[in-house]
Design an enzyme around this catalytic site. Structure first.
Site, PDB file in Angstrom:
ATOM      1  N   GLU A   1       0.879  -1.175   0.000  1.00 18.32           N
ATOM      2  CA  GLU A   1       0.000   0.000   0.000  1.00 18.32           C
ATOM      3  C   GLU A   1       0.915   1.222   0.000  1.00 18.32           C
ATOM      4  OE1 GLU A   1      -3.230  -0.037  -0.137  1.00 18.32           O
ATOM      5  OE2 GLU A   1      -3.496  -2.186   0.089  1.00 18.32           O
TER       6      GLU A   1
ATOM      7  N   CYS B   1      -2.793   9.141   2.410  1.00 12.98           N
ATOM      8  CA  CYS B   1      -2.453   8.597   1.090  1.00 12.98           C
ATOM      9  C   CYS B   1      -3.593   8.790   0.093  1.00 12.98           C
ATOM     10  CB  CYS B   1      -2.088   7.127   1.218  1.00 12.98           C
ATOM     11  SG  CYS B   1      -3.381   6.185   2.034  1.00 12.98           S
TER      12      CYS B   1
HETATM   13  P1  NAD Z   1       8.249   4.758   4.800  1.00  8.70           P
HETATM   14  O1  NAD Z   1       8.296   3.934   3.587  1.00  8.70           O
HETATM   15  O2  NAD Z   1       9.377   5.674   5.079  1.00  8.70           O
HETATM   16  O3  NAD Z   1       8.120   3.844   6.115  1.00  8.70           O
HETATM   17  C1  NAD Z   1       7.077   2.899   6.259  1.00  8.70           C
HETATM   18  C2  NAD Z   1       7.546   1.799   7.182  1.00  8.70           C
HETATM   19  O4  NAD Z   1       8.566   1.033   6.555  1.00  8.70           O
HETATM   20  C3  NAD Z   1       8.129   2.292   8.496  1.00  8.70           C
HETATM   21  O5  NAD Z   1       7.700   1.447   9.534  1.00  8.70           O
HETATM   22  C4  NAD Z   1       9.628   2.131   8.265  1.00  8.70           C
HETATM   23  O6  NAD Z   1      10.384   1.985   9.443  1.00  8.70           O
HETATM   24  C5  NAD Z   1       9.671   0.872   7.429  1.00  8.70           C
HETATM   25  N1  NAD Z   1      10.859   0.685   6.599  1.00  8.70           N
HETATM   26  C6  NAD Z   1      11.669   1.622   6.059  1.00  8.70           C
HETATM   27  N2  NAD Z   1      12.636   1.028   5.329  1.00  8.70           N
HETATM   28  C7  NAD Z   1      12.433  -0.299   5.403  1.00  8.70           C
HETATM   29  C8  NAD Z   1      13.086  -1.453   4.861  1.00  8.70           C
HETATM   30  N3  NAD Z   1      14.163  -1.345   4.065  1.00  8.70           N
HETATM   31  N4  NAD Z   1      12.610  -2.677   5.146  1.00  8.70           N
HETATM   32  C9  NAD Z   1      11.503  -2.816   5.925  1.00  8.70           C
HETATM   33  N5  NAD Z   1      10.844  -1.776   6.477  1.00  8.70           N
HETATM   34  C10 NAD Z   1      11.294  -0.530   6.220  1.00  8.70           C
HETATM   35  O7  NAD Z   1       6.862   5.539   4.753  1.00  8.70           O
HETATM   36  P2  NAD Z   1       6.312   6.635   5.741  1.00  8.70           P
HETATM   37  O8  NAD Z   1       7.101   7.887   5.545  1.00  8.70           O
HETATM   38  O9  NAD Z   1       6.222   6.059   7.119  1.00  8.70           O
HETATM   39  O10 NAD Z   1       4.829   6.821   5.210  1.00  8.70           O
HETATM   40  C11 NAD Z   1       4.478   7.767   4.247  1.00  8.70           C
HETATM   41  C12 NAD Z   1       4.147   7.095   2.947  1.00  8.70           C
HETATM   42  O11 NAD Z   1       3.189   6.062   3.166  1.00  8.70           O
HETATM   43  C13 NAD Z   1       3.499   8.032   1.952  1.00  8.70           C
HETATM   44  O12 NAD Z   1       4.066   7.853   0.678  1.00  8.70           O
HETATM   45  C14 NAD Z   1       2.042   7.586   1.933  1.00  8.70           C
HETATM   46  O13 NAD Z   1       1.362   7.865   0.740  1.00  8.70           O
HETATM   47  C15 NAD Z   1       2.168   6.140   2.187  1.00  8.70           C
HETATM   48  N6  NAD Z   1       0.923   5.600   2.740  1.00  8.70           N
HETATM   49  C16 NAD Z   1       0.185   4.773   1.945  1.00  8.70           C
HETATM   50  C17 NAD Z   1      -1.006   4.266   2.420  1.00  8.70           C
HETATM   51  C18 NAD Z   1      -1.825   3.333   1.571  1.00  8.70           C
HETATM   52  O14 NAD Z   1      -2.716   2.696   2.109  1.00  8.70           O
HETATM   53  N7  NAD Z   1      -1.586   3.202   0.284  1.00  8.70           N
HETATM   54  C19 NAD Z   1      -1.455   4.593   3.698  1.00  8.70           C
HETATM   55  C20 NAD Z   1      -0.682   5.435   4.471  1.00  8.70           C
HETATM   56  C21 NAD Z   1       0.515   5.926   3.976  1.00  8.70           C
END
Ligand code: NAD
Length: 510
Positions: free
Chosen positions: A239, A273
């Site tokens: 997502e 999002c």
């Molecule tokens: P992010 O990708 O920076 O982090 C998300 C999660 O992934 C965090 O828990 C982080 O610690 C973890 N993570 C980071 N690197 C990783 C790796 N290499 N391996 C495993 N886990 C890892 O995202 P964010 O800044 O927390 O969230 C914002 C983004 O999320 C925006 O782009 C938003 O659009 C998206 N989002 C999407 C939805 C949806 O349902 N489509 C919902 C909410 C947010």
């Protein structure tokens, strides 16, 4: 256990409204994550052995406690994310309670073994069985941390899995609070676990022998998750980001559209999002719409969410203010008009005045990149057709919105929009409909959460086939092969499946 957690390196958690440090949580290393997954794996078989109805009944205990403690939880979510408590309640706690209620009502029917009528092999009976995958890893973002993580975790649990959640390092506290609620229900503690830390902890979770990953976060991280899951051949649901367009058709109710744009663009400070990320309107409504959106935005009250009388709290993640500033500057430099807002407020908290940009074009980054902050760009288009074309031009495809006075026509056109969900004359709420699938297309990800598709996605799908009666000691396709058998098969093929073959003609009634 506690001693080990205390010995680990700690990461601070900040209150975005004050900049103050509110807690420290352990940064869990690969060994700690592996141990959590091993405990979850041990707890899973006994849970999976319970009938689904009973599992769902037990999950409602968790829901009941969440609802009982809603005020405390909303206060914590608000403090940790900077969002108003009303949003914590309605965007986070309410949809989680609703997911459990829906799972309890519908889950048993959806995961009941299903008959498949075979067309040829009438002497055989086929059943589709939904079996839990094992341990599901849920990796969550910071913008709706409670809802996203628990929606996926509870769905996985209902399906009979154990779950290990890795919340965002920016907002781990509300998940740790949810874990306390879980423990208070008397359910096996190891069935639902929370591992804290940043990216490396998430990467360790994928590497810890789990059977499925539900990831919500940025597109760039999603690519890394998909690669890591591909390497280990485990399924993942991604997502990712969105760039939701909102199209105001010529016959739209402009007042409703303007109010929707303001709520859809600035709820949770634009950090949704599915939030409204770009607006298209033709000359028929453009000037009225732009003026009204700016006026409504000026009327928004911004401040620390300790008060319930604010519409916009603090921006959860400081980096989003940098992004907003960069995109607004680029747009203004290329000819956009900044009608209101667009100013970072003096610290220590993270506040940015909600910005409305008019006269935007697709040369501007703000119309193409995900903003994920309190900025609404509006573009005047030549025609509705151009609006639909531009809406579909993005590399992202999570949500899209159409405002029109002709619902029937809008519904037909909505189906042509390249997004995982389209709403007509409304915004955002579809993301919390427990009964409907949610997810993106293109770079917004793949797989679905919520609804029947989301629940079944938490299962291995197993086809079980049995003979109704076994008279024969062998079957025509079994050994030995022969030239005669080959010639019979060759003759039978057109008779059965050729243009005039029996199955080609009557197969639909079998
Ligand atoms: P992010 O990708 O920076 O982090 C998300 C999660 O992934 C965090 O828990 C982080 O610690 C973890 N993570 C980071 N690197 C990783 C790796 N290499 N391996 C495993 N886990 C890892 O995202 P964010 O800044 O927390 O969230 C914002 C983004 O999320 C925006 O782009 C938003 O659009 C998206 N989002 C999407 C939805 C949806 O349902 N489509 C919902 C909410 C947010």
């Amino acid at each position: 256990m506690m001693d080990k957690a205390e010995a680990m390196e700690q990461a601070p958690v900040y209150d975005p409204a004050t900049g103050g440090r509110i807690a420290e949580v352990p940064i869990m290393d690969a060994a700690a994550v592996r141990a959590a997954v091993a405990r979850a794996r041990d707890a899973q078989p006994a849970w999976a052995a319970l009938p689904l109805k009973e599992r769902c009944r037990r999950l409602t205990r968790f829901r009941d406690l969440i609802v009982e403690r809603a005020d405390t939880l909303a206060t914590l979510i608000s403090r940790e994310t900077g969002k108003p408590r009303l949003e914590a309640l309605t965007h986070e706690i309410l949809p989680v309670a609703d997911v459990v209620t829906w799972l309890a009502h519908r889950g048993p029917r959806i995961l009941r073994p299903r008959r498949v009528a075979l067309r040829w092999f009438k002497h055989k009976k086929s059943l589709i069985v939904y079996r839990p995958r094992g341990v599901v890893g849920v990796i969550a973002p910071w913008n709706t941390p409670f809802h996203v993580a628990l929606r996926d975790a509870l769905t996985a649990l209902a399906a009979g899995n154990a779950v290990v959640v890795k919340p965002s390092e920016v907002t781990p506290l509300c998940l740790l609070a949810a874990k306390d609620v879980w423990n208070a229900t008397g359910m096996p503690e190891d069935l639902l676990q929370v591992v804290t830390g940043a990216g490396p902890t998430g990467a360790a979770l994928i590497d810890a022998g789990i059977q499925k990953v539900n990831f919500t976060g940025a597109v760039s991280t999603g690519r890394r998750i998909a690669a890591a899951c591909g390497e280990r051949l485990i399924p993942c649901t991604l997502e990712l980001g969105g760039k939701a367009p909102l199209i105001v058709c010529d016959d739209a109710d402009v007042e409703r559209a303007a109010r929707a744009i303001v709520w859809g663009g600035f709820a949770n400070n634009g950090q949704l999002c599915v939030g409204v990320e770009r607006v298209y309107a033709t000359a028929a409504n453009y000037d009225t719409l732009v003026a009204r959106v700016a006026e409504l935005t000026r009327g928004l009250r911004q401040g620390a969410p300790a008060s319930d009388e604010v519409d916009l709290g603090a921006v959860t993640f400081a980096r989003q203010i940098d992004t907003a500033e960069r995109l607004v500057a680029d747009a203004c430099q290329k000819g956009a008009r900044l009608l209101t807002g667009g100013r970072r407020l003096p610290g220590p908290g993270q506040f940015y005045e909600p910005a409305v940009l008019a006269d935007c074009t697709h040369d501007m980054l703000v119309m193409r990149e995900e903003i994920f902050g309190p900025v609404v760009p509006i573009m005047r288009v030549e025609s509705e057709a151009q609006a639909f074309e531009l809406a579909n031009g993005s590399h992202l495809g999570l949500a899209a919105y159409v405002f029109s006075g002709n619902r029937r026509q809008a519904l037909a056109r909505a189906q042509q929009l390249a997004a995982g969900a389209v709403m007509v004359n409304d915004i955002l709420t579809h993301a919390a409909f427990a009964e409907a699938p949610f997810g993106g297309i293109k770079s917004s990800g793949y797989g679905r959460v919520q609804g029947e598709d989301g629940l079944r996605d938490m299962c291995d799908i197993v086809h079980v086939n049995v003979d109704r009666f076994t008279f024969w000691r062998t079957e025509p396709f079994w050994f030995p092969y022969s030239d005669r058998k080959y010639r019979h098969a060759l003759r039978a093929l057109p008779l059965l499946l050729g243009r005039h073959g029996i199955l080609s003609r009557i197969g639909r009634w079998l």
